[in-house]
Design a protein around this motif. Sequence first.
Motif, PDB file in Angstrom:
ATOM      1  N   SER A  90       0.842  -1.191   0.000  1.00 12.29           N
ATOM      2  CA  SER A  90       0.000   0.000   0.000  1.00 12.29           C
ATOM      3  C   SER A  90       0.878   1.242   0.000  1.00 12.29           C
ATOM      4  O   SER A  90       1.909   1.285   0.644  1.00 12.29           O
ATOM      5  CB  SER A  90      -0.900   0.018   1.233  1.00 12.29           C
ATOM      6  OG  SER A  90      -1.607   1.241   1.271  1.00 12.29           O
ATOM      7  N   ASN A  91       0.430   2.249  -0.752  1.00 12.52           N
ATOM      8  CA  ASN A  91       1.133   3.532  -0.769  1.00 12.52           C
ATOM      9  C   ASN A  91       0.469   4.544   0.148  1.00 12.52           C
ATOM     10  O   ASN A  91       0.892   5.681   0.233  1.00 12.52           O
ATOM     11  CB  ASN A  91       1.165   4.094  -2.196  1.00 12.52           C
ATOM     12  CG  ASN A  91       1.958   3.204  -3.125  1.00 12.52           C
ATOM     13  OD1 ASN A  91       2.945   2.615  -2.722  1.00 12.52           O
ATOM     14  ND2 ASN A  91       1.519   3.078  -4.357  1.00 12.52           N
ATOM     15  N   LEU A  92      -0.583   4.133   0.835  1.00 15.02           N
ATOM     16  CA  LEU A  92      -1.310   5.054   1.703  1.00 15.02           C
ATOM     17  C   LEU A  92      -0.622   5.215   3.059  1.00 15.02           C
ATOM     18  O   LEU A  92      -0.115   4.255   3.620  1.00 15.02           O
ATOM     19  CB  LEU A  92      -2.732   4.533   1.937  1.00 15.02           C
ATOM     20  CG  LEU A  92      -3.641   4.433   0.719  1.00 15.02           C
ATOM     21  CD1 LEU A  92      -4.948   3.751   1.103  1.00 15.02           C
ATOM     22  CD2 LEU A  92      -3.909   5.790   0.115  1.00 15.02           C
ATOM     23  N   LYS A  93      -0.661   6.437   3.576  1.00 17.78           N
ATOM     24  CA  LYS A  93      -0.138   6.677   4.926  1.00 17.78           C
ATOM     25  C   LYS A  93      -0.998   5.938   5.948  1.00 17.78           C
ATOM     26  O   LYS A  93      -0.517   5.506   6.986  1.00 17.78           O
ATOM     27  CB  LYS A  93      -0.146   8.181   5.226  1.00 17.78           C
ATOM     28  CG  LYS A  93       0.816   8.983   4.360  1.00 17.78           C
ATOM     29  CD  LYS A  93       0.691  10.465   4.602  1.00 17.78           C
ATOM     30  CE  LYS A  93      -0.398  11.022   3.741  1.00 17.78           C
ATOM     31  NZ  LYS A  93      -0.544  12.452   3.705  1.00 17.78           N
TER      32      LYS A  93
ATOM     33  N   PRO B 130      -6.284   7.943  -2.212  1.00 12.25           N
ATOM     34  CA  PRO B 130      -5.144   8.854  -1.985  1.00 12.25           C
ATOM     35  C   PRO B 130      -5.552  10.327  -1.957  1.00 12.25           C
ATOM     36  O   PRO B 130      -5.138  11.066  -1.086  1.00 12.25           O
ATOM     37  CB  PRO B 130      -4.219   8.576  -3.172  1.00 12.25           C
ATOM     38  CG  PRO B 130      -4.643   7.251  -3.712  1.00 12.25           C
ATOM     39  CD  PRO B 130      -6.091   7.077  -3.365  1.00 12.25           C
TER      40      PRO B 130
ATOM     41  N   ASP C  28      -8.992   5.487  -7.227  1.00 17.19           N
ATOM     42  CA  ASP C  28      -7.827   4.670  -6.858  1.00 17.19           C
ATOM     43  C   ASP C  28      -7.874   4.212  -5.399  1.00 17.19           C
ATOM     44  O   ASP C  28      -6.845   4.154  -4.727  1.00 17.19           O
ATOM     45  CB  ASP C  28      -6.509   5.442  -7.082  1.00 17.19           C
ATOM     46  CG  ASP C  28      -6.310   5.823  -8.543  1.00 17.19           C
ATOM     47  OD1 ASP C  28      -6.761   5.063  -9.414  1.00 17.19           O
ATOM     48  OD2 ASP C  28      -5.707   6.873  -8.791  1.00 17.19           O
TER      49      ASP C  28
ATOM     50  N   GLU D 207      -8.088   2.049  -1.974  1.00 20.67           N
ATOM     51  CA  GLU D 207      -7.645   0.765  -1.434  1.00 20.67           C
ATOM     52  C   GLU D 207      -8.650   0.386  -0.353  1.00 20.67           C
ATOM     53  O   GLU D 207      -9.185   1.253   0.334  1.00 20.67           O
ATOM     54  CB  GLU D 207      -6.240   0.887  -0.834  1.00 20.67           C
ATOM     55  CG  GLU D 207      -5.179   1.115  -1.898  1.00 20.67           C
ATOM     56  CD  GLU D 207      -3.768   1.113  -1.339  1.00 20.67           C
ATOM     57  OE1 GLU D 207      -3.506   0.385  -0.361  1.00 20.67           O
ATOM     58  OE2 GLU D 207      -2.940   1.862  -1.872  1.00 20.67           O
TER      59      GLU D 207
ATOM     60  N   ASP E 110      -7.077   9.466   2.261  1.00 22.41           N
ATOM     61  CA  ASP E 110      -6.005   9.062   3.162  1.00 22.41           C
ATOM     62  C   ASP E 110      -5.843  10.091   4.292  1.00 22.41           C
ATOM     63  O   ASP E 110      -5.848   9.745   5.479  1.00 22.41           O
ATOM     64  CB  ASP E 110      -4.721   8.928   2.336  1.00 22.41           C
ATOM     65  CG  ASP E 110      -3.629   8.132   3.027  1.00 22.41           C
ATOM     66  OD1 ASP E 110      -3.927   7.382   3.977  1.00 22.41           O
ATOM     67  OD2 ASP E 110      -2.466   8.251   2.594  1.00 22.41           O
TER      68      ASP E 110
END
Length: 122
Positions: free
Chosen positions: A4-7, A41, A47, A49, A77
């Motif tokens: 995952s690219n989410l904080k 995001p 996009d 998650e 996010d």
Amino acid sequence: MEGSNLKSAALLEQLRVHLASGAGEELVEKIGFVYQLNISPKRIGVDEEVFVVDLRKGVVSKGAYEGKPDATFFFTDDDFLAISSGKLNPQMAFIMGKLKIKGSISAAQKFTPDIFPKPSKL
């Protein structure tokens, strides 16, 4: 949470470990609902998650819930982090359109910043 690219994924990973440590038993007894979090995001629904916080079993996972969650949340996010840390009131976020909810509102109201482990000092 892997991949995952989410904080938010780091916070959800902390919650997963927290629940697995036995601290989750109290939350499972107190809350007992399944929440699906659709986190984007930048813009809700783009996009996104998907994560599941299952407070029936005390687990956090990535991917859609098999079945029907008690409540599904949609947020960005940054807004999720602000809500989960207590910096943004969930009711205000909902009114301002920063949080969308599908499912049981009474179940949704039990999803509060209190369920998240307090950040440890680095």
